[in-house]
Motif scaffolding. Structure first.
Motif: not given
Length: 280
Positions: A105-108, A120-124, A127-130
């Motif tokens: 995920l952090r590669d994004l 949906l994607v923005d909220a996710y 939440e994960h700090g990316v």
């Protein structure tokens, strides 16, 4: 009257309409109708774009609605709440990109991500700090990387074939396991509990069948271990005191294996009957 939002098109529309019909409601006959009243059951149906249903229900304009969990979360309507899973329309959301470029995920971080579900994607990702540059699209996001408008995509995945054909590779965690859900407005309206009970009855009918069979009375414990039912089988005496008749609800998807196992221990006259509706 209870005001119900129903998808007017898309993958959820037909099954949602069929489910309501099986629950005893009278919906539209003409696909062009956007508003139908069922006076017998005291409900009104509003046929809306699936993406708009959470907005109407969350605002309180309509009482309940059938939509996807993905669409509910994408709408970001605080007033809309999930009431019940409806057992159809399952889908999985994943990230995908050029093979070998992304692994987790952090590669994004800092790249362009195309999706038809920006909320949906923005909220996710928040939440994960990316932090990414979201590229909202209305479907067919798998072409975004090839056409140069995005570096990666977030999309619905079933087999992954479509993404592979576009030269993309799935990576990272599952964003969401989605399915059709019944959603409700902030305040529960009269009639919601009846609707919910009816829909649950349809789901039970779709998932279970009735099995009837005859069995030597001494084998009842072995048979109940094979097919225990939801609560307990119904056991009735036969004219021959050495035999009993058994009726039990059993999951539809394993009914043939259950019949084989019952026959193997000595059950005979095994019959399977569909359930059209139920109240448990």
């Amino acid at each position: 009257m209870l005001r119900i939002a129903v998808p007017n098109k898309g993958s959820l529309a037909e099954t949602a309409t069929d489910m309501l019909a099986e629950a005893g409601y009278t919906g539209r006959r003409d696909p062009k109708d956007l508003h139908v009243i069922d006076p017998v059951n005291e409900v009104e149906f509003f046929y809306l774009r699936p993406k708009d249903i959470a907005t109407y229900v969350g605002s309180g304009a309509l009482d309940v609605g059938i939509t996807g969990r993905d669409l509910l979360l994408d709408a970001r309507m605080p007033g809309a709440r999930e009431i019940e899973k409806l057992g159809f329309g399952a889908s999985t959301f994943r990230f995908a990109g050029p093979p070998g470029r992304f692994h987790e995920l952090r590669d994004l971080e800092g790249v362009r991500v195309a999706t038809a579900y920006p909320g949906l994607v923005d909220a996710y990702l928040d939440e994960h700090g990316v932090a990414v540059d979201l590229v909202p699209l209305d479907g067919a996001v798998e072409s975004a990387v090839e056409l140069g408008v995005a570096d990666a995509v977030a999309d619905v995945v079933s087999t992954g074939t479509t993404l592979k054909q576009a030269g993309l590779e799935i990576f990272g965690p599952v964003l969401l396991e989605s399915e059709a859900v019944l959603i409700g407005a902030p305040t529960e309206a009269d009639g919601t509990e009846i609707l919910l009970r009816r829909l649950r009855g349809v789901m039970v009918a779709r998932q279970y069948v009735l099995i009837d069979y005859d069995l030597p009375a001494e084998l009842v414990d072995a048979a109940v271990a094979i097919a225990p039912g939801i609560e307990s089988p119904t056991i009735s005496p036969l004219r021959d005191p050495a035999w009993v008749a058994v009726r039990v609800m059993s999951p539809r998807k394993t009914v043939n294996q259950v019949m084989d196992a019952l026959y193997a221990i000595g059950a005979r006259a095994i019959l399977v009957t569909a359930i059209h509706n139920a109240r448990l």
